[in-house]
Design a protein around this motif. Structure first.
Motif: not given
Length: 61
Positions: A15-17, A21-24, A42-46
């Motif tokens: 996946r692109s950055a 970023n959109e998922e974050i 989840e945030y840390q993994r992302l």
């Protein structure tokens, strides 16, 4: 209580950055600005995935 952030980078998912970023951003919207313990993980993994996918600056020789 102290929380530590793992420095182990997950395998690249392709996946692109921008996609990560959109998922974050979506995670923060769903959380209403306050992350639960599970959401924080989840945030840390992302963030690690985003950092691995982000373009690296080119250094001059």
């Amino acid at each position: 209580m102290l929380h530590t952030m793992s420095t182990t980078v997950e395998p690249v998912t392709g996946r692109s950055a921008d996609e990560v970023n959109e998922e974050i951003r979506a995670l923060w919207r769903r959380a209403g600005g306050t992350l639960s313990g599970e959401q924080r993980e989840e945030y840390q993994r992302l963030v690690l995935e985003w950092a691995a996918a982000a373009p690296q600056p080119v250094r001059a020789a």
